[in-house]
Write a protein that holds these residues in place. Sequence first.
Motif, PDB file in Angstrom:
ATOM      1  N   TRP A 232       0.830  -1.211   0.000  1.00 56.06           N
ATOM      2  CA  TRP A 232       0.000   0.000   0.000  1.00 56.06           C
ATOM      3  C   TRP A 232       0.855   1.249   0.000  1.00 56.06           C
ATOM      4  N   GLU A 233       1.993   1.228   0.694  1.00 57.74           N
ATOM      5  CA  GLU A 233       2.875   2.392   0.697  1.00 57.74           C
ATOM      6  C   GLU A 233       3.391   2.693  -0.702  1.00 57.74           C
ATOM      7  N   ILE A 234       3.731   1.612  -1.453  1.00 53.84           N
ATOM      8  CA  ILE A 234       4.307   1.809  -2.787  1.00 53.84           C
ATOM      9  C   ILE A 234       3.236   2.221  -3.779  1.00 53.84           C
ATOM     10  N   ILE A 235       2.088   1.553  -3.754  1.00 54.02           N
ATOM     11  CA  ILE A 235       1.087   1.793  -4.794  1.00 54.02           C
ATOM     12  C   ILE A 235       0.384   3.128  -4.599  1.00 54.02           C
ATOM     13  N   MET A 236       0.338   3.665  -3.383  1.00 55.52           N
ATOM     14  CA  MET A 236      -0.309   4.960  -3.164  1.00 55.52           C
ATOM     15  C   MET A 236       0.499   6.105  -3.744  1.00 55.52           C
ATOM     16  N   SER A 237       1.789   5.899  -3.975  1.00 56.09           N
ATOM     17  CA  SER A 237       2.635   6.943  -4.557  1.00 56.09           C
ATOM     18  C   SER A 237       3.060   6.612  -5.979  1.00 56.09           C
ATOM     19  N   ALA A 238       2.457   5.548  -6.600  1.00 59.09           N
ATOM     20  CA  ALA A 238       2.849   5.130  -7.947  1.00 59.09           C
ATOM     21  C   ALA A 238       1.825   5.612  -8.965  1.00 59.09           C
TER      22      ALA A 238
ATOM     23  N   TYR B 244       0.405  -0.026 -11.790  1.00 64.29           N
ATOM     24  CA  TYR B 244      -0.377  -0.818 -10.846  1.00 64.29           C
ATOM     25  C   TYR B 244      -0.240  -2.316 -11.149  1.00 64.29           C
ATOM     26  N   GLU B 245      -0.331  -2.669 -12.426  1.00 67.51           N
ATOM     27  CA  GLU B 245      -0.308  -4.091 -12.785  1.00 67.51           C
ATOM     28  C   GLU B 245       1.022  -4.725 -12.416  1.00 67.51           C
ATOM     29  N   ARG B 246       2.116  -4.022 -12.677  1.00 67.90           N
ATOM     30  CA  ARG B 246       3.434  -4.564 -12.353  1.00 67.90           C
ATOM     31  C   ARG B 246       3.600  -4.733 -10.845  1.00 67.90           C
ATOM     32  N   ILE B 247       3.160  -3.740 -10.063  1.00 69.71           N
ATOM     33  CA  ILE B 247       3.311  -3.809  -8.603  1.00 69.71           C
ATOM     34  C   ILE B 247       2.451  -4.931  -8.034  1.00 69.71           C
ATOM     35  N   CYS B 248       1.247  -5.087  -8.573  1.00 63.10           N
ATOM     36  CA  CYS B 248       0.393  -6.178  -8.086  1.00 63.10           C
ATOM     37  C   CYS B 248       1.020  -7.529  -8.383  1.00 63.10           C
ATOM     38  N   ALA B 249       1.658  -7.647  -9.547  1.00 59.46           N
ATOM     39  CA  ALA B 249       2.301  -8.909  -9.884  1.00 59.46           C
ATOM     40  C   ALA B 249       3.459  -9.204  -8.949  1.00 59.46           C
ATOM     41  N   GLU B 250       4.226  -8.173  -8.581  1.00 59.35           N
ATOM     42  CA  GLU B 250       5.381  -8.371  -7.679  1.00 59.35           C
ATOM     43  C   GLU B 250       4.932  -8.835  -6.298  1.00 59.35           C
ATOM     44  N   PHE B 251       3.798  -8.310  -5.817  1.00 59.25           N
ATOM     45  CA  PHE B 251       3.357  -8.639  -4.471  1.00 59.25           C
ATOM     46  C   PHE B 251       2.285  -9.730  -4.456  1.00 59.25           C
TER      47      PHE B 251
ATOM     48  N   VAL C 163      -0.799  -9.757  -5.731  1.00 56.90           N
ATOM     49  CA  VAL C 163      -2.183  -9.311  -5.569  1.00 56.90           C
ATOM     50  C   VAL C 163      -2.921  -9.640  -6.856  1.00 56.90           C
ATOM     51  N   LYS C 164      -3.990 -10.449  -6.777  1.00 55.30           N
ATOM     52  CA  LYS C 164      -4.693 -10.917  -7.968  1.00 55.30           C
ATOM     53  C   LYS C 164      -6.062 -10.268  -8.127  1.00 55.30           C
ATOM     54  N   ASP C 165      -6.724  -9.950  -7.011  1.00 57.06           N
ATOM     55  CA  ASP C 165      -8.050  -9.339  -7.095  1.00 57.06           C
ATOM     56  C   ASP C 165      -7.879  -7.850  -7.332  1.00 57.06           C
ATOM     57  N   PHE C 166      -7.875  -7.470  -8.601  1.00 57.30           N
ATOM     58  CA  PHE C 166      -7.589  -6.095  -8.968  1.00 57.30           C
ATOM     59  C   PHE C 166      -8.719  -5.155  -8.546  1.00 57.30           C
ATOM     60  N   ARG C 167      -9.959  -5.618  -8.647  1.00 54.30           N
ATOM     61  CA  ARG C 167     -11.115  -4.774  -8.317  1.00 54.30           C
ATOM     62  C   ARG C 167     -11.129  -4.436  -6.823  1.00 54.30           C
ATOM     63  N   VAL C 168     -10.901  -5.445  -5.997  1.00 49.45           N
ATOM     64  CA  VAL C 168     -10.888  -5.210  -4.550  1.00 49.45           C
ATOM     65  C   VAL C 168      -9.733  -4.278  -4.177  1.00 49.45           C
ATOM     66  N   MET C 169      -8.591  -4.477  -4.844  1.00 42.32           N
ATOM     67  CA  MET C 169      -7.438  -3.622  -4.549  1.00 42.32           C
ATOM     68  C   MET C 169      -7.745  -2.154  -4.849  1.00 42.32           C
ATOM     69  N   LEU C 170      -8.395  -1.881  -5.998  1.00 46.17           N
ATOM     70  CA  LEU C 170      -8.719  -0.495  -6.358  1.00 46.17           C
ATOM     71  C   LEU C 170      -9.702   0.115  -5.365  1.00 46.17           C
ATOM     72  N   LYS C 171     -10.655  -0.642  -4.914  1.00 45.67           N
ATOM     73  CA  LYS C 171     -11.622  -0.132  -3.953  1.00 45.67           C
ATOM     74  C   LYS C 171     -10.952   0.224  -2.627  1.00 45.67           C
ATOM     75  N   LYS C 172     -10.104  -0.688  -2.158  1.00 49.54           N
ATOM     76  CA  LYS C 172      -9.412  -0.418  -0.888  1.00 49.54           C
ATOM     77  C   LYS C 172      -8.411   0.720  -1.032  1.00 49.54           C
ATOM     78  N   LEU C 173      -7.806   0.827  -2.207  1.00 50.06           N
ATOM     79  CA  LEU C 173      -6.854   1.909  -2.435  1.00 50.06           C
ATOM     80  C   LEU C 173      -7.543   3.270  -2.373  1.00 50.06           C
ATOM     81  N   SER C 174      -8.737   3.379  -2.969  1.00 53.77           N
ATOM     82  CA  SER C 174      -9.473   4.645  -2.904  1.00 53.77           C
ATOM     83  C   SER C 174      -9.870   4.975  -1.473  1.00 53.77           C
TER      84      SER C 174
END
Length: 1503
Positions: free
Chosen positions: A219-225, A230-237, A239-250
């Motif tokens: 979350w620290e990295i993706i909030m400043s990216a 987003y896709e590359r960072i999710c792959a590194e960590f 994270v597969k549920d992209f929709r849930v990630m975007l909701k929590k990020l907002s």
Amino acid sequence: MWKKSKVTDQTATGQGGPSEAEQEEEKKAGIKKRSKVPGVMITQFIEVLPEGKSTPDFLRKPIALTIQEGKLAIFKANVCGDPKPEVTWGRAKGDMSDTETFQKKYDEATGEYTLEIHRVSGEEADTYKCYAINEYGKAICTAALNVIEVGFKKKKAMEQLEDIGRGRVNQNFIRPCVRPSFVLGSVDPAEFRKLLRKRKGVDKEEAVKEPGEIDERFWEIIMSADRKDYERICAEFGVKDFRVMLKKLSEKKKERQEEQAKDGVMIPYSDEEEMKHSLKTVGKKLIFSVRDLKAEDAGLYQVDVEEVNLFSTDFKIPTVDFIVKIQEVKAKEREDAMFECVLSQPWPRIKWMGKNATLEEGEKYTITVSEDKLIHRLLIKDCSQLDKGIYSAAAGIKTCSAWLIVEADSDPASHGKKKTRKTTQAGGTGLDLGKLAQEQQEKLAKERQEQIDAANKARAEEERLAREALLAPPPPDTGDGDSGEGGDSGEGKDTGDGKNKSKSGSNKSNDGGKSVGKSVGEMKDSEKEGDDKKNKKSTDDSDKGKGTSNYDIDPNANGEGDGDSKGRKGHPGPLIPDTIIDAEKERDDKYKKSTDVSDKGKGASNNDIDPNANGEGDGDSKGRKGHTGPLIPDTVIDPNVKSGTGETEEYIDAAGMHSVRTRQGPLLKDTVIDPNGQSGTGETEEYTDASGKHSERTRQGPLLKDTVIDPGVQFVSGLSNIHALIGQPAELMCKLSNDNCEGTWYRNSKKLTADDGHIMSRDGANHKLVINRCQEEDSGKYRFEADGRKTEAMLNVEDPPRFDPDDLSAFSQPVIVKVGNSTTFKLPFVGREPMKIQWYRKGEELLDDNTTKIEKSFTQSRLLLSKCQRKDTGEIKIKLKNEHGTMEAISRLIVLDKPTAPQGPVEVLESTASCIHIKWRAPKDDGGCPVINYNLERQQVGRNTWKKLGDIPGVPEYKDNDVEHGRKYCYRIRVVTEEGVSEMMETDDLTAGTLAFPSSPAPPKVASAFNNCINLTWSTPTDTGESRILGYNLEKRKKGSNLWSPVNPTDEPIQEKKRAVTDVVAGNEYEFRVYAINVSGLSEPSSPSEFIFAKDPKNPPGKVEDLKVADTSYTALSLSWNKPTEEVGVQDEAKGYFIEVRQAECIDWTRCNVTPIILTTFTVKSLKAMAMYWIRVIAINDGGEGVPQDLDNYILAMPPPVRPCFTDNKMKSFMVVRAGNSVRILLNFEASPWPEVTWLKDDVPLLKRVNISNSESSSQLLITSSERSDSGIYTIVVKNLVGQESFSVEVRVTDDPKPPGPVELEENVPGTVTVIWEPSPDEKRDDHLHYSVSKRDSTKGSWSTVADRLFNNKFTACNIMPGREYHFRVYAKNDMGMSAPSESPTWGSERRKDTFVVNMPAYKTCDLRTAPAFLVPLRQHTAPKGYECYMSCAIKGNPKPRVTWYRNNISLNTNTNYLITNICGVCSLLILRVTPKDWGEYNIQIESALGRAESSTKLTVRE
């Protein structure tokens, strides 16, 4: 992102709660609570807090700081809690024992705790903790200190690089949002990538998380990216549920924004300077600007980059303002101007501006500040026209401005000349600024005192409320009130030292509703102001009981007593009976209140008086406390009545005025007068007091009337504020209007007694308080009260820096140390903290470095100097400064070293065949020790060996007698001291026995002359011939003779440089010359002296006679006089004259001639026009100067009065000027005194555009660009005291006239033609305009003038012949010239002959035109990539064809990447650097009106 933080700032990056170990410990120790301030952890020690109590909390917590190394870091905190918590500071790593670096302070006025870290470095970078602890809990908060290191730290960078290589780098270090360049320095980026890859693998091994859990780092990295990452960072960590990630990020972004909006004020800014806040980048710097500063702009500013706090600063705006602003100043030229203002707050130095430039102290400007720093002044010296303009003063954000107007000198005589410097001063406000500043200072002092009083009052109120909460009574006991017993055992002891102590009792209830109550009383001397009143409360919680009271009086009683039968507290001394005070009023007094909660009871009273009684008594039937001391018998106390001494009550005097009186001593028994005239004692009666309450009292003897003190006592002189040094005596004194009035002294509202160590005395109406040795605790507000009136004053005990005399005497002794060694200067001192300590060496301040270390403590300071050098020798000074003063102490450091070499050049005093005598200069630096010897060596030139001559005493001189004639010698000289031997100095080659004659002496000078003697003196020759002068020979010669005769025998030289020549004849004139003699012989003779008569001295001449002024002008004056008369024996004949002059405003005389003049006339030149001068003449002869002769009156530098007259013989009275040219009229005149010159135009004053220049003998009128409106008659009027003269010049400004209008011809009479024309447009503006008519006929080719100076618009021409054509021209003329002609139509007809025609044969012309064609076409090209390519072809065609180049059918003529030329039919195209983009087909087209052709080729590019 810039933001201005509020007081409750969010915990910055680097801050956090306690560690896990601390959390476990706190879970066991207490209850965790949440603070209103984010980032604060509160631990509560007990489950239920008492009523009114609270755990500690932070009102303002310290915030994170990012500070450059070497600066001052300050953490501030405000806490709250009841009881008041204790605040301490700590850090996560390292200790804080260094008191010089870590300083903890507390401000009582603001309640602010401060931690100051001085000269921060990388070692102080840490997380700091602030603890607030009281008995109910503790609060903790943290703040990070980040230090920006200046410069590249190689060692640290290498250590961190090694840590990276070992895989021990901090994870935060390699986060994408943080740039690591400030640590890595010059690390190769490729190497750093390898390290990052290596670390990435380590992180995967270390990271252990549950399935489905998302790493917080994600979350620290993706909030400043960016979104694209987003896709590359999710792959590194993972994270597969992209929709849930975007909701929590907002949601997380929204939370962060809400937090920022809640805890900080976001500042909008832009890169444009027109906005309130602007941020612009200059190189590597970011500059944040705030325009139009206001008071609300002050606050704490922070800069955050990617959610990381990089920097914070506390921006303060001073509250200073102008009480008196600067005023407009009008000054004359060469005068001084003064601007002055008064400020509302002391300000060390304000900013002065003049014409948008900052003014500095110097020769032109003097800037002064008063001692109280309230009055500021700017003095502008020697004002000129260049100095006028707007001047402003700026203090803080406040400014004021005013004009300086410099008025030109109106004296016409000073035009064009430098004015005299004036000593006057213009400007100033005209107000008593000193008085205003004093009033402002008193106002500021009063405001500061009110703030202190308000803070003290608030603190006292808080303590009072806390005390009331402690002493609040519990709910009453519901037990049976009839069978209960109450015992009151409260004891109070008076120790005699002003401190009351008591033992507290507790209340107990027995079975069946019985209760035993003990009076609880605490009486102790409080450390704070007002505690002596608060600690006199007594609490009685007994409900029922019985008690006995012992009222026996014992003179030796120890002052102890139990509570009386109603539970009231015992008094520490004898009570006088029948003292009645309303209990309700007593409860209103918070500091003397007694609480009685008992309801019922019964008791007995023992009224027996026992001299040996110990003053103790049990509580009575109503549970009241017994008195602690012997009581006077028969004292009955009502439930609403209290006994006491020293009580104050209000009463109404005979005049109806409300007054206050305090009982001094015991109350007398009430005297009750019976209506029957009988009086008695011991009777009990009921009465109703003023509030309507029923009470009881027992009469003890007859009642006496109240004694009322006259309220008319006034203060003749009150107390005054004083300042005293600690340890020194101080005296406060006031005077009353009544000699018999007693008074009471108070300090900070606490009554002073003789036991406090103060001497209180009274001498009639004068009351004095003397403090023998003032201490810091003696500071405060002192009050003297007498008869209800009071006067107050402040005593400020100052504690400036001071030295012990013995320590100062020891410090003042010089310290001697050898070079290369270390030494220490130490000096103890006393004085109030904070203390600023500075060390100086030879006037320059010393700072810590490799050889200098300064140690500071609260009681002493030490200076350690290591590796001392000789250049360190000098004065050592220590300077101490605190808020009360400054103190200095001076010592001296002497560093001993080897001496330097002797100084040359070597002087040869004597050089003969048998000796060489030389002399040199002592060494420039003797190394701190006196010279003991000089060591000499000698070498004969031509030999290799040096002969040691040994040591000679410390005189820089040596005579070598062991020399051979004609030999050359060289010497080596060294200096010998206790510290060693210096480097050598080698002399030049010196020859023994060489003839070196001295140079010629200067001509002899005559000291005095008489009839029989002439005294002469002379000086030593400049060159002595490398040996000393043995003597001099003197010769004389009589005037008119060629023979020189010796004055002294040649074998007896004159040893001194003077001689009295007695072989002279009175009346004769002589001259003299002198020879110098050394071992080589005589020098050349000196030049002869001046001729001198052998006669007795003459008397000075007398005054010149008939001194008068022959002629004067503006710059010179001529004098004449007669010689002074001669009187034998009194005054002799004058040989010359000096003329002296001085201006009227000066006191010094200036001599006009350097040498005396013989003539009796003189012209004094270079005078100032119209200036006043004093003149005197001094006669002179051989006897000296005579008495000066002054003129009777001053002389005005001006010529004799002359009536104005014009001196030009040929003055033009009329002139014509072309419009646009300049008009210049110069007239010379003669007039004295300087006349007033006035110019008029048509008897009206001139316009401003006309320039007038006047001089002593001429005046000039100048119009730089003339217009027709400048035409007119200009008159000059020259006027002075004698008369006036005028002269007029007519000026006509005109231009070449415009031509007349259309010309028409008419024939009114046969043989004539009338020419009529329209007038010229200039006819109305030029009254000198006229016309001229010219004619030309067909038989003549020239024009002839037939009419001129026509002032109408018609002319009739005669002799018009038929058969001819006539043409007419009309011209307009004026004083400037003639216009262009206006042509008339042709008049008449001419007989024309047939045209003669010549038939010429036709010739065929040659056509040279050709169609465009290629002589040489283009060829194929293959060019390597990056090389140039050149294409060319040859063409022909007439006319020249137009050439166009194409690539892939796209025109290249306008493409700047190709160089296209066409020279003599050779067309070329050049490509400087071929790229794959240039691959393609190229063709060239040529075309003209006769046709078109083209050629093409193909360019191939090789890799």
